[in-house]
Each structure stands twice: as C-alpha cells, then as structure tokens.
Design a protein around this motif. Structure first.
Motif, short mmCIF file in Angstrom:
data_model
loop_
_atom_site.label_atom_id
_atom_site.label_comp_id
_atom_site.label_asym_id
_atom_site.label_seq_id
_atom_site.Cartn_x
_atom_site.Cartn_y
_atom_site.Cartn_z
N VAL A 26 13.70 19.70 7.78
CA VAL A 26 13.50 18.31 7.37
C VAL A 26 13.49 17.46 8.63
O VAL A 26 14.39 17.58 9.48
N SER A 27 12.48 16.60 8.77
CA SER A 27 12.37 15.77 9.96
C SER A 27 12.07 14.33 9.57
O SER A 27 11.23 14.08 8.71
N VAL A 28 12.77 13.39 10.22
CA VAL A 28 12.54 11.96 10.00
C VAL A 28 12.27 11.29 11.34
O VAL A 28 12.95 11.58 12.33
N ARG A 29 11.27 10.38 11.34
CA ARG A 29 11.00 9.56 12.52
C ARG A 29 10.80 8.12 12.07
O ARG A 29 9.97 7.84 11.21
N VAL A 30 11.58 7.21 12.64
CA VAL A 30 11.42 5.78 12.41
C VAL A 30 11.20 5.13 13.76
O VAL A 30 12.10 5.13 14.61
N ARG A 31 10.01 4.58 13.96
CA ARG A 31 9.64 3.99 15.24
C ARG A 31 9.23 2.54 14.99
O ARG A 31 8.07 2.25 14.70
N TRP A 32 10.22 1.67 15.07
CA TRP A 32 10.01 0.25 14.79
C TRP A 32 10.36 -0.59 16.01
O TRP A 32 10.98 -0.11 16.96
N CYS A 33 9.98 -1.86 15.94
CA CYS A 33 10.18 -2.79 17.04
C CYS A 33 11.07 -3.95 16.63
O CYS A 33 10.75 -4.66 15.67
N ARG A 34 12.19 -4.11 17.31
CA ARG A 34 13.03 -5.29 17.14
C ARG A 34 13.38 -5.80 18.54
O ARG A 34 14.31 -5.29 19.18
N PRO A 35 12.64 -6.78 19.05
CA PRO A 35 12.90 -7.29 20.40
C PRO A 35 14.16 -8.14 20.46
O PRO A 35 14.78 -8.43 19.43
N HIS B 218 16.20 5.84 5.32
CA HIS B 218 15.73 7.14 5.76
C HIS B 218 16.88 8.14 5.85
O HIS B 218 16.71 9.33 5.57
N VAL B 219 18.06 7.63 6.21
CA VAL B 219 19.26 8.46 6.10
C VAL B 219 19.44 8.89 4.65
O VAL B 219 19.75 10.05 4.35
N ASP B 220 19.25 7.96 3.73
CA ASP B 220 19.37 8.28 2.32
C ASP B 220 18.36 9.35 1.90
O ASP B 220 18.70 10.27 1.15
N LEU B 221 17.13 9.26 2.40
CA LEU B 221 16.10 10.24 2.02
C LEU B 221 16.38 11.62 2.61
O LEU B 221 15.94 12.63 2.05
N LEU B 222 17.12 11.67 3.73
CA LEU B 222 17.49 12.97 4.27
C LEU B 222 18.21 13.82 3.23
O LEU B 222 18.03 15.03 3.16
N ARG B 223 19.05 13.17 2.44
CA ARG B 223 19.79 13.92 1.42
C ARG B 223 19.16 13.80 0.04
O ARG B 223 19.28 14.72 -0.76
N HIS B 224 18.50 12.69 -0.28
CA HIS B 224 17.82 12.55 -1.57
C HIS B 224 16.75 13.62 -1.74
O HIS B 224 16.58 14.17 -2.83
N LEU B 225 16.06 13.94 -0.64
CA LEU B 225 15.03 14.97 -0.69
C LEU B 225 15.52 16.30 -0.14
O LEU B 225 15.20 17.36 -0.69
N ASP C 184 22.61 20.19 10.17
CA ASP C 184 22.75 21.46 9.46
C ASP C 184 22.97 21.15 7.98
O ASP C 184 23.95 20.47 7.63
N TYR C 185 22.09 21.62 7.14
CA TYR C 185 22.24 21.41 5.69
C TYR C 185 23.11 22.49 5.08
O TYR C 185 23.18 23.62 5.57
N LYS C 186 23.75 22.15 3.99
CA LYS C 186 24.57 23.13 3.28
C LYS C 186 23.73 24.29 2.76
O LYS C 186 24.24 25.40 2.57
N SER C 187 22.46 24.04 2.51
CA SER C 187 21.56 25.07 2.00
C SER C 187 21.19 26.10 3.07
O SER C 187 20.64 27.16 2.74
N GLY C 188 21.45 25.77 4.34
CA GLY C 188 21.01 26.61 5.43
C GLY C 188 19.81 26.05 6.17
O GLY C 188 19.44 26.54 7.25
N ALA C 189 19.18 25.02 5.60
CA ALA C 189 18.08 24.35 6.29
C ALA C 189 18.59 23.59 7.49
O ALA C 189 19.80 23.32 7.62
N ILE C 190 17.69 23.24 8.40
CA ILE C 190 18.04 22.41 9.54
C ILE C 190 17.15 21.17 9.54
O ILE C 190 16.08 21.15 8.92
N GLY C 191 17.62 20.13 10.23
CA GLY C 191 16.87 18.88 10.23
C GLY C 191 17.00 18.12 11.52
O GLY C 191 17.85 18.42 12.37
N SER C 192 16.13 17.14 11.68
CA SER C 192 16.18 16.27 12.85
C SER C 192 15.93 14.83 12.42
O SER C 192 15.20 14.57 11.46
N LEU C 193 16.55 13.91 13.14
CA LEU C 193 16.41 12.49 12.86
C LEU C 193 16.17 11.74 14.16
O LEU C 193 16.91 11.93 15.13
N GLU C 194 15.15 10.92 14.18
CA GLU C 194 14.86 10.03 15.31
C GLU C 194 14.64 8.63 14.75
O GLU C 194 13.77 8.42 13.91
#
Length: 369
Positions: free
Chosen positions: A152-161, A188-195, A224-234
């Motif tokens: 599972v991979s998440v990327r959020v690339r936004w701009c807040r100057p 997106h943190v929520d979707l890491l576990r919702h999905l 590290d997911y409880k299922s054994g899957a792995i993920g990344s968040l940016e």
C-alpha cells in the motif's frame, strides 16, 4: 423549512464551513439554523448567503436559537476537544467534528464517554471515504477482486507556503495544527487503514523544509500491516508552486488499483475492470465555492447523519474506527520522536501533538455566561 428537519449550527466559519453550508442545503431532512465565528465578518458572510442568524458567541447562539439538534465544530484542530466537550456539557447537542476529529486518542475516548452519558452522538468527518474511486476499491477489496494486499502506497504532494501559515496563530503549531500529516494528510492516513487494514507498527521521519514553522511539512514512513502487507507514506506541503497529487495505490495478489488526482478522486488504474476507471472518477477542480481538495463527500456524510439520527442506519464511522485512525496518526509522531519503529495503538501518545498551549487557546475561547 420543515419542522421535522434536523437543525445544524456551525461553530467556526473558515474555508471548510462554506462546504458544510452547501452540503446541508443539498440534503433533505436537515437545515442550517445559525453560524458563529469570533470574526464577525466571516459569520455574517455565510449568514447572509444562507439566510440564517450569525453570532460571535456560540453560547449566545445555542441559547437564543431554539431546537438546534447538531453542532458542527469547525474550529482550529487543537480546539476541537475543548469546544466539543463544552457544547456537550452545557447544551447536550449532537456533534459533527471536522478533521482530525481530536488531536489525541484519549481526547476522543473522553468525548465519546461524555456523549454516551448525555445521550448524544459524535459524527467524525472522513469525507474522502465517499469518493467514487475509494468506494470502488473498497468494494473490490471486500469482494476479493484484488486478492491479498501486498503493498500500500500513499503520496500527498501539496503546497502550503509561508503565507498560508501566517494566516492565523494556530497554524504551524503542534498544539493546534499538527503539520502536514495531521492537517492535510489525515484523510490519507485514514485511507491507509480503511483500505489497507490495520497497521501493526511504523517507522517515520519528519522534517520542516519549506516554511518557518515548528511542525513538519514533510514526512516519509514505512508501515508493517497486521496482515503481513507492507506500506509507504509520503506527505508534504513543501511542494511548489501548487498542489499536485494525493494518490494511493494497492498491489494485490490478483491485481493493482491506483487512485490519484488532486484528492484521491480519480480511479487511474484498476486491473480487474479497466473500464471502471472512467465511471468511478470525479472532477474536483473548480468546485464552486470551495477548494477542490474537499470533494463532494460532505454531502453524503450529512445524508448518513440524517439516516443515523432517524434510526434508519448507523453512521459508517463508529468510535472504534475513529480511534484507530487517531492512534495511527499519533504513532507517526511517536515514531519520529523515538527515532525508529513503534507499535500502533496502546496508551502512549505523542508529547508534542495536541500539547497544551493556553496562549493560542485563549485566542479562540468564548467565555461562558
């Protein structure tokens, strides 16, 4: 107006408040009753647009406007706990609490316990769960179309100057904001576990790279997911010069799903049924009256709130679901503080996130009568 409509009052009239107003107006069975903000011009603008009274004191609003059923707490994040529990304690109203609901899991638990004692309900806001792309991938995972989740991979690339953080004293503080992860990345943190399912442990690194603030505006993490899957968040708000993407991808044993766009609104890859991509994508750019990152989910959220309070079906985010997301959020900060892997859940909380700061809180407090 119908006498049977649920009446909603708003505390806080910032950017997202207009989206609440629009959503309430679009849903049968609910109506806007009043709005409140310490800055009267903000409250007056929505009041004039929607033909409702406005206030600068929520105590006055809840005392003078009869029959308010729901109060939407849309104040700075670090004030959610204080405002929500004060409304519960003094007025016993049902609550809608904007993201990130509460800064600490313990705050959430205490608020729910207080609501239980008063016969009131709390409705957390996780509007991205309603996006067509998210809903289609969720149903695919439940039906086994993608097989077992592997990555599972998440990327959020936004701009807040810097000018964004300079808009208000609460922005850019650990006490009331929480940085790019708590403010912008919470959905997106929520979707890491919702999905993806429940996370066992994480390893996160935070940096402040694009603004003069105390909180993070860049984060990378491994999960590290409880299922054994792995993920990344940016997640970052240090992208320049604009918002670029908020994407999530899932690699399964039977296929791949990728959701992208400005706010996980486009189903870009879906190998079980490529033709589903067009049907389950939405264009959020140029949504009238509010930013594209908010999408359309608040309208469906209000429909679910009406259904819950009418006893037709339970609201889809219960307290366990909400707490699990807040525990995951808190764990990213604990990992950065520890400099390594930490488990998700349990009683430990970050000493930074949601810490007391009366100097800022006093700016947003309304004295009780």
């Amino acid at each position: 107006m119908s006498p049977n409509n649920l009446k909603v009052a708003l505390i806080g009239c910032g950017r997202i408040a207009g989206h609440h107003c629009q959503s309430v107006a679009a849903v049968a069975g609910v109506e806007l009753a009043a709005v409140c903000d310490l800055v009267e011009d903000k409250a007056r603008a929505y009041a004039e647009q929607y033909g409702v009274p406005h206030f600068i004191d929520y105590h006055q609003m809840l005392t003078e406007i009869p029959g308010i059923d729901l109060v939407a707490v849309i104040t700075p994040s670090g004030m959610h706990d204080e405002h929500a529990r004060d409304v519960l304690n003094r007025y016993g109203k049902h609550l809608i609490v904007e993201k990130p609901t509460f800064m600490r899991p313990s705050q959430m638990t205490a608020a729910y316990q207080q609501a239980d004692a008063l016969g009131a309900k709390i409705f957390p806001v996780f509007q991205n769960r309603y996006n067509k792309a998210v809903s289609r991938v969720r149903s695919a995972l439940q039906a086994g179309e993608l097989g077992d989740i592997r990555l599972v991979s998440v990327r959020v690339r936004w701009c807040r100057p810097q000018r964004y953080y300079d808009l208000a004293p609460w922005r850019g503080t650990f006490s009331h904001d929480g940085g790019c992860l708590t403010n912008q990345g919470i959905h997106h943190v929520d979707l890491l576990r919702h999905l993806g399912g429940e996370v066992a442990r994480i390893n996160a690194t935070m940096r402040t790279l694009g603004a003069d603030i105390e909180v993070e505006d860049a984060l990378v993490a491994t999960l590290d997911y409880k299922s054994g899957a792995i993920g990344s968040l940016e997640v970052t708000t240090a992208a320049r010069p604009d918002d670029f993407e908020a994407s999530l991808s899932i690699v399964g044993s039977e296929g791949l799903a990728q959701i992208g766009g400005i706010a996980v609104n486009e189903l870009q890859i879906f190998t079980p049924d490529p033709e589903a991509c067009a049907a389950h994508s939405e264009d959020f750019v140029g949504i009238k009256g509010h930013g594209a990152v908010y999408g359309y989910g608040h309208t469906e959220m209000y429909r679910d709130i009406v259904a819950d309070l009418r006893g037709e079906k339970p609201y889809p985010v219960d307290r366990h679901d909400c707490r699990s997301t807040l525990e995951l959020l808190n764990a990213f900060y604990r990992s950065d503080e520890a400099g390594g892997w930490v488990g998700v859940g349990g009683p430990d909380e970050s000493p930074r996130l949601g810490r007391a700061n009366d100097a800022v809180s006093d700016l947003y407090r309304t004295a009780a009568p």
